[in-house]
Every structure is written in structure tokens, then in C-alpha cells.
Scaffold this active site. Sequence first.
Site, mmCIF file in Angstrom:
data_model
loop_
_atom_site.group_PDB
_atom_site.id
_atom_site.type_symbol
_atom_site.label_atom_id
_atom_site.label_comp_id
_atom_site.label_asym_id
_atom_site.label_seq_id
_atom_site.Cartn_x
_atom_site.Cartn_y
_atom_site.Cartn_z
ATOM 1 N N HIS A 1 9.202 -12.509 -0.101
ATOM 2 C CA HIS A 1 8.759 -11.458 -1.043
ATOM 3 C C HIS A 1 7.957 -12.106 -2.185
ATOM 4 C CE1 HIS A 1 9.001 -8.254 -3.991
ATOM 5 N NE2 HIS A 1 9.925 -7.564 -3.333
ATOM 6 N N GLU B 1 4.020 -9.600 0.741
ATOM 7 C CA GLU B 1 5.273 -10.035 1.342
ATOM 8 C C GLU B 1 5.109 -10.184 2.853
ATOM 9 O OE1 GLU B 1 8.248 -7.239 -0.117
ATOM 10 O OE2 GLU B 1 6.904 -6.858 -1.822
#
Length: 299
Positions: free
Chosen positions: A168, A271
Site C-alpha cells: 500500500h 498499491e
Amino acid sequence: MPTPHVETVKIDELDCWRIRHNGAELIVAQQGAHLFSYGRDGEQPLIWPNPEAVFKKGKGIRTGVPVCWPWFGVFDRNPQSVKAMRQSEQPAGAHGFVRTALWELAATELEGEALRVDLVLPVPAGGFPGWPHQVDLTLSLLLDEQLHIRLTSHNRGTDTVTLSQALHTYFAVSDVRNAQVEGLDGRAYIDTADGWTEKTQSGLLHFTAETDRIYLDTPSQLTIVDKDWQRRIQLTSEGSKSTVIWNPWTERAKAFDDMADDGWTGMLCIETANVLDDVVSLAPGESHTLGVSIAAIAL
């Protein structure tokens, strides 16, 4: 494990490793194997240096590269095959549980001109609370002229395990309103900020409002173009066909106690993921590696 390249430091409540090699520096927290700082000498940082980030035990760090595993995002939004892996009546936190677990530094090795650092997550006997599976996790960081991040899951249990996951990553940009992303033209995506409707990207991705999108069947290479900082950040993924792109914009940012009200202007999350139909199923003995390589290229 002392080496010329790695030193142990403490930032507030968290034990961390500072890694230097060939003009680049990383800082990684033991909690979550969370890489939260990366840059090269004399250049703008590549990871967003969030001044409001909180380094407390048991709390995720809002910057860097949170490791989301073995589910991504809100638990109930995951496919049934991922939800079936969990055996608990307790509420499930977003993004899984490994981002607040304590990892171990397993190896630091020179590979030619590159430095490799391996972090591993010990699996308790019987698996993790509410998730009773024997899956070994290794996060490998390879530092040469780029940064290569690889998360490998190895199923050493006797049953098939299905998971969703993401690296992320919060990238640093001069101003997200002036940044754009190349490589997504014509790709379908789910617009979660607009009722989870399915749409198709047309042209370059620009940012003019809150953005929370799951791109499907994405190519292995995406690029952030940042003309104000005269650079491109090139991302090359492996083991992934889905990409989440997120910026909270004005109102969402105000709701976070670990982000300045205008903090959203200097960050962009891209991400590298395995989500929705792109989940990973591991038969006994199988492994999967999710990875991304990050390079800064001058315009």
C-alpha cells in the site's frame, strides 16, 4: 545482526532499522515490516514524508509501504473465498493483521552491487488468532539503483489458503493536483468513491477530487509523472493484476488524526495488489510473490 549497512534506531515507541547502500536510505519498522522512508542522496524523497505519522505500538503507520495481508481493505468487501479463511466472531480490522505484528530481520546480503534485506514473520503454533493457517511470510528489500520490494507467501500447511493483499505504497509528489499516472488508458476500474461503480479509464489519470479506485487487469508498468519535480516514478510490478489508487483529498484528510489537513497534496497511493478476482490461492507447498520495483527517472 550488525552489518555496515544496517543500524538499529528507535522512533518513538517503535524499533526500526536504518539501511544505507549506494547513496540510498531506507528506514523500516520492525512492527509490520513497514518501510516508511526511502530516498536517494540529493533527490526529493520517493516515499511521502508524513510529518504527522504516528509511531505507536499496535497502530499502523500512515505513510510508506503498509503490508496489507491476508485480506485487503474492509474485510466484508473481500471475496467469500478470502473471508472463509478467517475463523473468529470478533470484528476484523481493515487490511489484515500483519501490519502491526513484529517481524524479524533474517538476512542482509550483498548480491553483486545490490544489497538484499530479508524480513520474516514468525507464525505462531496453530496459526494467527482467528486465522489458523501455516503460511510463512518473507518481505525482501533489494536496493540497487532502484528499490525492489517482494512479499512472498509460502503455504506449508495441508489445506489450500486464499488471500488478498497489497503493498500500500504512499508516494511523494510535489502536488497531486499536478501529477498524472500513465499506463491505465482503456483499463476498467471500480470507483469505490462513487458507489463501487465500474468505469473505464480514458487517457492519463489526473486528480481533481477524492480518488479511490481498484483498477482491474492492470499492466506490469505504471508511471507517475511529476513535472514540478522534473521526474517520473516508474513502477514495475510482479505477481499482480490489480492496482489500487487512492488520495483522500480535502474532507477525508481532515478526518485523519495522523495527517495534516493539507497533507493530501503531497502524497499519492499506488498499491500493487491482489484484490477482487485477482486473489491468490495457494495449494499446500505453493508460494506466491507480490512485488514492485520503484525507480526515479529525470524528465
